[in-house]
Each structure stands twice: as structure tokens, then as C-alpha cells.
Motif scaffolding. Sequence first.
Motif, short mmCIF file in Angstrom:
data_model
loop_
_atom_site.label_atom_id
_atom_site.label_comp_id
_atom_site.label_asym_id
_atom_site.label_seq_id
_atom_site.Cartn_x
_atom_site.Cartn_y
_atom_site.Cartn_z
N ALA A 25 0.87 -1.17 0.11
CA ALA A 25 0.29 0.06 -0.21
C ALA A 25 0.94 1.18 -0.05
CB ALA A 25 -0.97 -0.03 1.28
N SER A 26 2.19 1.24 0.66
CA SER A 26 2.86 2.42 0.84
C SER A 26 3.49 2.48 -0.90
CB SER A 26 4.07 2.05 1.97
OG SER A 26 4.98 1.36 1.63
N LEU A 27 3.73 1.42 -1.38
CA LEU A 27 4.45 1.67 -2.79
C LEU A 27 3.40 2.14 -3.44
CD1 LEU A 27 6.53 -1.63 -2.60
CD2 LEU A 27 7.40 0.87 -1.99
N VAL A 28 2.15 1.38 -3.67
CA VAL A 28 1.05 1.84 -4.73
C VAL A 28 0.66 3.38 -4.24
CG1 VAL A 28 -1.28 1.43 -5.36
CG2 VAL A 28 0.27 -0.45 -4.95
N GLY A 29 0.82 3.61 -3.27
CA GLY A 29 0.25 5.00 -2.86
C GLY A 29 1.17 6.26 -3.01
N ASN A 34 5.42 7.40 -11.72
CA ASN A 34 5.99 6.43 -12.88
C ASN A 34 7.20 5.62 -12.07
OD1 ASN A 34 6.79 5.58 -15.26
ND2 ASN A 34 8.43 7.61 -15.59
N ILE A 35 6.40 4.47 -11.69
CA ILE A 35 7.16 3.51 -10.95
C ILE A 35 6.79 2.10 -11.46
CG2 ILE A 35 7.47 4.78 -8.73
CD1 ILE A 35 5.30 3.02 -7.53
N GLU A 36 7.49 1.21 -11.34
CA GLU A 36 7.09 -0.14 -11.40
C GLU A 36 7.52 -0.93 -10.06
OE1 GLU A 36 9.38 -1.69 -14.87
OE2 GLU A 36 11.23 -1.82 -13.68
N ILE A 37 6.67 -1.84 -9.66
CA ILE A 37 6.97 -2.52 -8.25
C ILE A 37 7.28 -3.89 -8.68
CG2 ILE A 37 6.01 -3.18 -6.25
CD1 ILE A 37 3.95 -0.55 -6.50
N VAL A 38 8.54 -4.44 -8.50
CA VAL A 38 8.83 -5.93 -8.96
C VAL A 38 8.66 -6.70 -7.69
CG1 VAL A 38 10.33 -7.28 -10.25
CG2 VAL A 38 9.89 -5.06 -10.95
N VAL A 39 7.86 -7.42 -7.56
CA VAL A 39 7.51 -8.18 -6.42
C VAL A 39 7.92 -9.84 -6.67
CG1 VAL A 39 5.89 -9.20 -4.66
CG2 VAL A 39 5.64 -6.75 -5.83
N ILE A 52 -0.40 -10.62 -2.85
CA ILE A 52 0.17 -10.14 -4.00
C ILE A 52 -0.85 -10.11 -5.26
CG2 ILE A 52 1.89 -10.26 -5.88
CD1 ILE A 52 3.66 -11.71 -3.59
N ASN A 53 -1.70 -11.01 -5.21
CA ASN A 53 -2.65 -10.98 -6.59
C ASN A 53 -3.74 -9.92 -6.28
OD1 ASN A 53 -1.33 -13.28 -7.53
ND2 ASN A 53 -2.60 -14.88 -6.33
N GLU A 54 -4.03 -9.84 -5.13
CA GLU A 54 -5.10 -8.73 -4.94
C GLU A 54 -4.51 -7.34 -5.29
OE1 GLU A 54 -6.33 -8.85 -0.98
OE2 GLU A 54 -6.94 -10.81 -1.08
N PHE A 55 -3.46 -6.97 -4.93
CA PHE A 55 -2.92 -5.75 -5.18
C PHE A 55 -2.40 -5.76 -6.88
CE2 PHE A 55 -2.31 -5.06 -0.78
CZ PHE A 55 -2.26 -3.80 -0.54
N MET A 57 -4.15 -7.07 -9.27
CA MET A 57 -5.51 -6.89 -9.83
C MET A 57 -5.88 -5.13 -9.92
SD MET A 57 -7.71 -10.13 -8.73
CE MET A 57 -9.19 -9.47 -9.39
N GLU A 58 -5.33 -4.72 -8.76
CA GLU A 58 -5.76 -3.17 -8.60
C GLU A 58 -4.80 -2.37 -9.10
OE1 GLU A 58 -8.69 -2.06 -7.38
OE2 GLU A 58 -9.45 -4.32 -7.23
N CYS A 59 -3.56 -2.55 -9.44
CA CYS A 59 -2.40 -1.79 -9.85
C CYS A 59 -1.48 -2.49 -10.86
CB CYS A 59 -1.51 -1.61 -8.47
SG CYS A 59 0.03 -0.33 -8.95
N ASN A 60 -1.43 -1.74 -12.22
CA ASN A 60 -0.82 -2.39 -13.39
C ASN A 60 0.79 -2.15 -13.26
OD1 ASN A 60 -3.28 -2.91 -14.56
ND2 ASN A 60 -3.37 -0.96 -15.63
N ALA A 61 1.06 -1.20 -12.06
CA ALA A 61 2.55 -0.97 -11.99
C ALA A 61 3.10 -2.17 -11.37
CB ALA A 61 2.76 0.25 -11.07
N ILE A 62 2.35 -3.26 -10.85
CA ILE A 62 2.93 -4.28 -10.03
C ILE A 62 3.49 -5.44 -10.94
CG2 ILE A 62 2.72 -6.17 -8.41
CD1 ILE A 62 1.00 -4.29 -6.66
#
Length: 352
Positions: A25-29, A34-39, A52-55, A57-62
Motif C-alpha cells: 500500500a505504501s508503494l502503490v500510494g 512513474n514506478i514499477e513494483i517488482v515483487v 500479491i494477487n489482490e494488489f 489486480m488493482e495496480c498495473n505497476a506491479i
Amino acid sequence: MLRDPLVSIIVPVYNAEKFLSRCLASLVGQTYKNIEIVVVNDGSSDKSQDIINEFRMECNAIKAFLIKNSGAGEARNYAFQYITGELVMFVDADDWIDEDCVYKCVNYFKEYKDLECVIFPYIREFYGLSRKNNMLGDKTVYFHGDGNILYRRLFGLVGKEKACPASLDDLNLSMCKMYYTKFMQNKFFPKRDDIVAGEDLWYNLKVFEHMNNILYTTDTYYHYNKENDKSVTKIYRKDDVDKFKNLFKFMENTIIKNNLSDVYKEALNNRKVLSITNYVRNIMNSDMGYKEKSLGLFEVLSRKDIIKSFKSFDFKYLPLHWKLFFWLCKKQYIKILMIISMLGEKFKYFFK
């Protein structure tokens, strides 16, 4: 550098279901978008993947990946092949960052055209207690052409720096930094099978070796979760000393390879002594009995390499309580050392 560079944020995950939502949430927020979150899920057996799947679905940056359990270092190494950002940073799955952290760091890269890395401090987050750690002071400092000052500090503390022995590992962290990605090419964290301690330090020694322009700022923070601190080191890891020896050998070889000055040798020798606190904590926090702990401490402190390091260690600048601690270690006064260590552990939340 691009006007609004892409920032890659690497998040290794292992059984972090209790804290992972807060981290993501702190990263998505982040205010900088202009970020990509590589989990990278490192083979978690809990509900981390569901989170991870839930986030995702809500954030294309992941970008999310699942690998077999190999350790945090290997999870980060795996992520390297998928990052595309001009800048990169690491966040552990149980930690979080200020909402404007990425924005402020990127602005520094825009302001200082030849900047190669931004370092920012962290806040240790205990249950109901937050402790700021301004690693290099409370003011912004630009090490322009002087990155070797911080490179040397990675080897250890010298002179007045020893007035705060607990700061020994502050700069080691791969977190609390935003790196220029080009400096990280072909540099990897050690594998779990490498049997080495301090994988973050190992990595930063390789990266900082080639950096000259580094900025330290205190206008944003990394939140370092210590809420599960009590779960650490219940089992005595007897191979810890050998793992540190392997790390120190790597550092010695780096000094020789790069023909570094004697101050690096002094810093490393000081690190060898100051790192004794890790061995002592590991033993004293374990579930071993009194006699086993006593024998474990004696076995560590009577090692030839540790005795040798003490011979050239200067106690000057150490605060009184640290002088006492390391003097007890040097003299191998085990019973008194155990008492002092138990008291120190009890009040650790109130000391740097």
C-alpha cells in the motif's frame, strides 16, 4: 536522465502476510507515479501470494513472480532481469516508506545532474515506539566527488565514528537508498549457498566501489519494521562466525585488489571487533541453557582471529558502556559479559 525517470522498486517476499499489505500500500500510494513494483515471492507458504494477487489486480505497476525458496538475495537477483527503470530501490516486505519518498529522491536526481545514489535514514518501528536513526546526521550532505568517504565507511568505523558503535551497519542496508541503475549492472547479491554474512554489505561494497557522487538526505524516511524482533535468533547459529569470516575475507581481498590505503585496513579491523556484538546477541538470545551459552561465548571469544583483531583495536572514542562491553570480550570475562548482555538486551529499544 529522463525528465520523469521510471523507478523500479524491488520487493522480495517470504511469509510476510502479516505486514505485506502495509508495504505494498505504501508503494502503490506513492505520490510519484512513474514506478514499477517488482515483487518476487520467494516460495512463501502463507497467504502472501493471495495478497500479491489482490494488489496486482488493482495496480498495473506491479510485476509479480513466484520462485522456489532461495533467500532474499536470490529473490532480488531474480528481479534484476525484469526491472526497466532508470533508477532502482529495494523495500523489504515487512517495511514501508513515506508516501513522498520516491518523489523526493527523484527530485534530487533531477537537481544534481551527476548524482549516482541517494541515501535516506530509517525509523525503527517497534510496538508503539518509533526510533529515528539519522545515519549521517540531521542535515542534507552531498558527497560530490567524495563517494569514497562512504565507501570506506562500509568497511568499518574509524576515529570519532566509533563514538557510536551501534552505527556500524547503518550504511550496509540495500534499503534506504535509490540507486542509478547503470551502477548495478552485473552486480548480484550472494547466493544462500555462498555461506556469507551481511549480504547487503557484500552487495553495496561492489556498487559503491564505482560511485563518486552520493547525496544523503533526511527529508524522507524508510520505516524499518522491528515488531517481530522477538522472534529473531532463538536458535544459535554456530556457523555465523564462519560466515562473517568469509565476509571479512572478501573485504580483505577487495582492499588488496584495489590497493586501498591503511585506513581501510583499520576500518575493517574495527569492524571485526565491533561485529562481536552480533555473535554475543545470537548466543544470548538463543534458547540454550546457561552453561551452553557460557561455552558458546568462550568458544567465540577465544578464536585466534578475534584475539588478533583486539591487539590493534583502539578503545579510544568508545562510550563508557561500550568500553566495558568490549573490554569484557577481550578479557573473556564470560559471566560478567552475560549479565551485561542480558541488561543491554532488555533496554535495547532505548539505545541506538
